[in-house]
Scaffold this motif. Sequence first.
Motif, PDB file in Angstrom:
ATOM      1  N   LYS A  85      31.017  75.532  20.375  1.00  0.00           N
ATOM      2  CA  LYS A  85      31.248  74.204  19.817  1.00  0.00           C
ATOM      3  C   LYS A  85      31.723  73.324  20.964  1.00  0.00           C
ATOM      4  CE  LYS A  85      32.187  75.574  15.059  1.00  0.00           C
ATOM      5  NZ  LYS A  85      33.146  75.523  13.923  1.00  0.00           N
ATOM      6  N   LYS A  87      28.557  64.282  22.445  1.00  0.00           N
ATOM      7  CA  LYS A  87      28.854  63.053  21.718  1.00  0.00           C
ATOM      8  C   LYS A  87      27.611  62.592  20.970  1.00  0.00           C
ATOM      9  CE  LYS A  87      30.789  58.415  22.428  1.00  0.00           C
ATOM     10  NZ  LYS A  87      31.900  58.622  21.496  1.00  0.00           N
ATOM     11  N   VAL A  88      27.785  62.180  19.725  1.00  0.00           N
ATOM     12  CA  VAL A  88      26.667  61.700  18.910  1.00  0.00           C
ATOM     13  C   VAL A  88      26.562  60.182  19.024  1.00  0.00           C
ATOM     14  CG1 VAL A  88      25.723  61.486  16.583  1.00  0.00           C
ATOM     15  CG2 VAL A  88      26.826  63.621  17.291  1.00  0.00           C
ATOM     16  N   LYS A 131      23.263  67.734  17.353  1.00  0.00           N
ATOM     17  CA  LYS A 131      24.479  68.319  17.936  1.00  0.00           C
ATOM     18  C   LYS A 131      24.722  69.722  17.387  1.00  0.00           C
ATOM     19  CE  LYS A 131      29.491  67.731  18.306  1.00  0.00           C
ATOM     20  NZ  LYS A 131      30.654  66.848  18.081  1.00  0.00           N
ATOM     21  N   ASN A 132      24.606  69.893  16.081  1.00  0.00           N
ATOM     22  CA  ASN A 132      24.840  71.207  15.479  1.00  0.00           C
ATOM     23  C   ASN A 132      23.833  72.231  15.974  1.00  0.00           C
ATOM     24  OD1 ASN A 132      26.965  70.119  14.031  1.00  0.00           O
ATOM     25  ND2 ASN A 132      25.730  69.726  12.201  1.00  0.00           N
ATOM     26  N   SER A 159      17.224  67.461  10.926  1.00  0.00           N
ATOM     27  CA  SER A 159      18.231  66.461  11.264  1.00  0.00           C
ATOM     28  C   SER A 159      17.604  65.082  11.284  1.00  0.00           C
ATOM     29  CB  SER A 159      18.867  66.761  12.631  1.00  0.00           C
ATOM     30  OG  SER A 159      17.937  66.545  13.674  1.00  0.00           O
ATOM     31  N   TYR A 197      23.512  57.315  18.018  1.00  0.00           N
ATOM     32  CA  TYR A 197      22.187  57.148  17.432  1.00  0.00           C
ATOM     33  C   TYR A 197      21.234  56.437  18.390  1.00  0.00           C
ATOM     34  CZ  TYR A 197      24.151  58.543  12.906  1.00  0.00           C
ATOM     35  OH  TYR A 197      24.739  59.231  11.885  1.00  0.00           O
ATOM     36  N   SER A 233      21.896  62.705  16.939  1.00  0.00           N
ATOM     37  CA  SER A 233      22.297  62.831  15.534  1.00  0.00           C
ATOM     38  C   SER A 233      23.250  64.013  15.412  1.00  0.00           C
ATOM     39  CB  SER A 233      21.074  63.053  14.622  1.00  0.00           C
ATOM     40  OG  SER A 233      20.491  64.325  14.861  1.00  0.00           O
ATOM     41  N   ARG A 234      23.947  64.092  14.310  1.00  0.00           N
ATOM     42  CA  ARG A 234      24.836  65.240  14.084  1.00  0.00           C
ATOM     43  C   ARG A 234      24.031  66.517  13.952  1.00  0.00           C
ATOM     44  NH1 ARG A 234      27.166  61.315  10.834  1.00  0.00           N
ATOM     45  NH2 ARG A 234      26.218  62.204   8.949  1.00  0.00           N
ATOM     46  N   GLU A 290      21.224  61.592   7.666  1.00  0.00           N
ATOM     47  CA  GLU A 290      22.194  60.727   8.330  1.00  0.00           C
ATOM     48  C   GLU A 290      21.771  59.266   8.256  1.00  0.00           C
ATOM     49  OE1 GLU A 290      23.690  62.141  12.199  1.00  0.00           O
ATOM     50  OE2 GLU A 290      22.636  64.009  11.749  1.00  0.00           O
TER      51      GLU A 290
END
Length: 376
Positions: free
Chosen positions: A168, A173-174, A158-159, A311, A176, A154-155, A315
């Motif tokens: 960063k 890569k995101v 990633k964050n 997270s 699902y 998920s984003r 999303e």
Amino acid sequence: MHEEKTENLVIVIYSLAGGAGVVALNLAKAAKENYGNVEIHTRKIDARLLEEKCCSLISVREINSDRYLDFCGKSLGMIKLKNSKILVFGSPIYAVFKFLSFLKSPILVRRMIFLRETTATRYVFGSMKPFKRFVLSFLFRAMAITTPLIIANSRGTKNSLCDFLFVKNKNIKVIYNPVYTCSQYKVLSSSNRDVELDVNRPIKVLSVGRLSWQKGFDILIEAIYIARVTSSFDIFLDIYGDGKERAQLEYLIEKFELKGIVNLKGYEPNIHRVYQNYSVFVLSSRYEGFGNVLAEALSSGIRIVSIDCKSGPAEILENGKYGRLVNQHSAKILASHLVEEIISETSDVSMRRARGRVFCSEQIVPLYLRCLEDVY
């Protein structure tokens, strides 16, 4: 004449329990068509789960060890270095596995991908003893920086990972989670669900997950108590799943005098057939990486109320488009949103089911396989 497939795929995952295990098994089944041999290395084989997921064609190898170093060392010893691609689940396991692989073969190191299945790295390492946390955190940062590709589910994941690594990383890569097959989606979406709730009848609320602090069922049980006290609705809750927090949750049920109202149903192998029996699904997690059960709930068309944890939920539900988001881990606020959802007249079953189709493994697994092909 078919070309013989000689390349192997090895999935290393410490535990097949929970959503990460479902993802690993779905990936392994789909990858079988692309590789000569697919193996899963795990600490403990769950025969019940393997039978449920129809994984008879996948080689699952049990590594009986409670220590990361021993587990990873034994896993490496089983892998054929030539023509192998390795997918590692989990940051602590990844850190140890890649460090040991440096010692064994630099070729092997270049063949590794890390898929992170939990949410915030601070939760993963935060539960460890200080020295172990320091060593594994340092090792993970050092190993992850050199990885050609990291797949985050998920984003939010990633964050979180970027914050922990202090960079960063353009190689993250995101993609699902592949939550269910198309045939399982059909089971989830096949029920004749009424759009409107009958508020004059008992309201059946569903939640699914491991009985752990992470899943926030203590918050949910208190929220059910508050919702019953502050509204006229006859609300019942069933929680499906096993775990170490059962005794604590049973205590809360007694404390709030909810016996027979809140029920701990245990593990249900045919969970996809359960959703059709309920009116509202609630996710009360303190944190998630993705939240497979939210995707399942969407596919069933059930109304959804979810805490907007670190997270996943925002999303999956597209910031509240497909379900109601609660922005605090508060039983009182969760109860208020649950009551609002019950009396709400807006409920588009077909729209939720269409959103759920996005998470079918037939659509998502090719993205994982493409990543494996592109990196090596």
